[in-house]
Scaffold this motif. Sequence first.
Motif, PDB file in Angstrom:
ATOM      1  N   HIS A   7       0.957  -1.114   0.129  1.00 56.56           N
ATOM      2  CA  HIS A   7      -0.016  -0.084   0.109  1.00 56.56           C
ATOM      3  C   HIS A   7       0.829   1.124   0.072  1.00 56.56           C
ATOM      4  O   HIS A   7       2.060   1.284   0.234  1.00 56.56           O
ATOM      5  N   ALA A   8       0.548   2.219  -0.350  1.00 50.72           N
ATOM      6  CA  ALA A   8       0.851   3.551  -0.274  1.00 50.72           C
ATOM      7  C   ALA A   8       1.273   4.214   1.168  1.00 50.72           C
ATOM      8  O   ALA A   8       0.588   3.919   1.860  1.00 50.72           O
ATOM      9  N   ASP A   9       2.421   4.644   1.290  1.00 51.47           N
ATOM     10  CA  ASP A   9       2.826   5.093   2.646  1.00 51.47           C
ATOM     11  C   ASP A   9       2.189   6.447   2.780  1.00 51.47           C
ATOM     12  O   ASP A   9       3.070   7.513   2.781  1.00 51.47           O
ATOM     13  N   ILE A  10       0.967   6.626   3.088  1.00 50.81           N
ATOM     14  CA  ILE A  10       0.313   7.882   3.260  1.00 50.81           C
ATOM     15  C   ILE A  10       0.220   8.319   4.684  1.00 50.81           C
ATOM     16  O   ILE A  10      -0.487   7.437   5.524  1.00 50.81           O
ATOM     17  N   ALA A  73      -6.694   4.638  -0.079  1.00 56.28           N
ATOM     18  CA  ALA A  73      -5.187   4.690  -0.267  1.00 56.28           C
ATOM     19  C   ALA A  73      -4.320   3.754   0.664  1.00 56.28           C
ATOM     20  O   ALA A  73      -3.160   3.586   0.392  1.00 56.28           O
ATOM     21  N   PRO A 131       3.745   9.803  -2.409  1.00 58.35           N
ATOM     22  CA  PRO A 131       3.897   8.530  -1.780  1.00 58.35           C
ATOM     23  C   PRO A 131       3.068   7.460  -2.809  1.00 58.35           C
ATOM     24  O   PRO A 131       3.477   6.150  -3.036  1.00 58.35           O
ATOM     25  N   GLU A 132       1.862   7.745  -3.287  1.00 57.43           N
ATOM     26  CA  GLU A 132       1.135   6.619  -4.249  1.00 57.43           C
ATOM     27  C   GLU A 132       1.919   6.560  -5.086  1.00 57.43           C
ATOM     28  O   GLU A 132       2.060   5.326  -5.795  1.00 57.43           O
ATOM     29  N   GLU A 133       2.565   7.521  -5.985  1.00 63.87           N
ATOM     30  CA  GLU A 133       3.485   7.414  -7.126  1.00 63.87           C
ATOM     31  C   GLU A 133       4.459   6.343  -6.956  1.00 63.87           C
ATOM     32  O   GLU A 133       4.771   5.700  -7.677  1.00 63.87           O
ATOM     33  N   ARG A 134       5.250   6.720  -5.677  1.00 66.20           N
ATOM     34  CA  ARG A 134       6.292   5.751  -5.637  1.00 66.20           C
ATOM     35  C   ARG A 134       5.829   4.345  -5.028  1.00 66.20           C
ATOM     36  O   ARG A 134       6.497   3.317  -5.786  1.00 66.20           O
ATOM     37  N   TYR A 135       4.672   3.999  -4.809  1.00 68.16           N
ATOM     38  CA  TYR A 135       4.070   2.632  -4.509  1.00 68.16           C
ATOM     39  C   TYR A 135       3.777   2.015  -5.626  1.00 68.16           C
ATOM     40  O   TYR A 135       4.023   0.806  -5.942  1.00 68.16           O
ATOM     41  N   LEU A 136       3.020   2.831  -6.677  1.00 66.44           N
ATOM     42  CA  LEU A 136       2.703   2.268  -8.049  1.00 66.44           C
ATOM     43  C   LEU A 136       3.928   2.059  -8.835  1.00 66.44           C
ATOM     44  O   LEU A 136       3.602   0.884  -9.378  1.00 66.44           O
ATOM     45  N   LYS A 139       5.271  -1.442  -7.615  1.00 64.59           N
ATOM     46  CA  LYS A 139       4.095  -2.221  -7.614  1.00 64.59           C
ATOM     47  C   LYS A 139       3.811  -2.513  -9.235  1.00 64.59           C
ATOM     48  O   LYS A 139       3.791  -3.903  -9.638  1.00 64.59           O
TER      49      LYS A 139
END
Length: 155
Positions: A7-10, A73, A131-136, A139
């Motif tokens: 998951h994203a680290d938000i 998220a 953070p979502e972009e780093r996660y995606l 992944k």
Amino acid sequence: MSQQDDHADIPVLPPLVPAATILLGLALQFLWPIGFLPGDSGNWFGWLLLATALSFAGSAAWEMKSARTHVHAFKPATSLVTGGAFAFSRNPIYLAMAAAVVAIAALANSLWFLLLAGPTALALQKIAIEPEERYLERKFGSEYLNYKVRVRRWL
């Protein structure tokens, strides 16, 4: 990637950012009311923008649900969604949140909300989008990187 890391680290729920903005804008407008539009001229624009933002966010959520991936998220992304609203913006729901603040500025005829819209978008970018972009990227790898090349972050 372990299940715990999937998951994203938000640090906070993203909707709390515009919610905090709205509370701050209301407080500032109550203490020091500053309008920027003549009369009620912002009403039609505010309602139109708010309806557009909600439609855009709803469309994006529908695309995610159709792809059987999570809108939340803090949960794992099961697929990369690139259709519908995501063909125009990599972050249509966050774009809708920022647009809603501008819509409220017009509806409330409050310069405070308008001034807070930019910092709200920046906060969403730093707290949620990056953070979502780093996660995606972790992944989905090159599939996501190719998508980033084709579609802008905001619009």
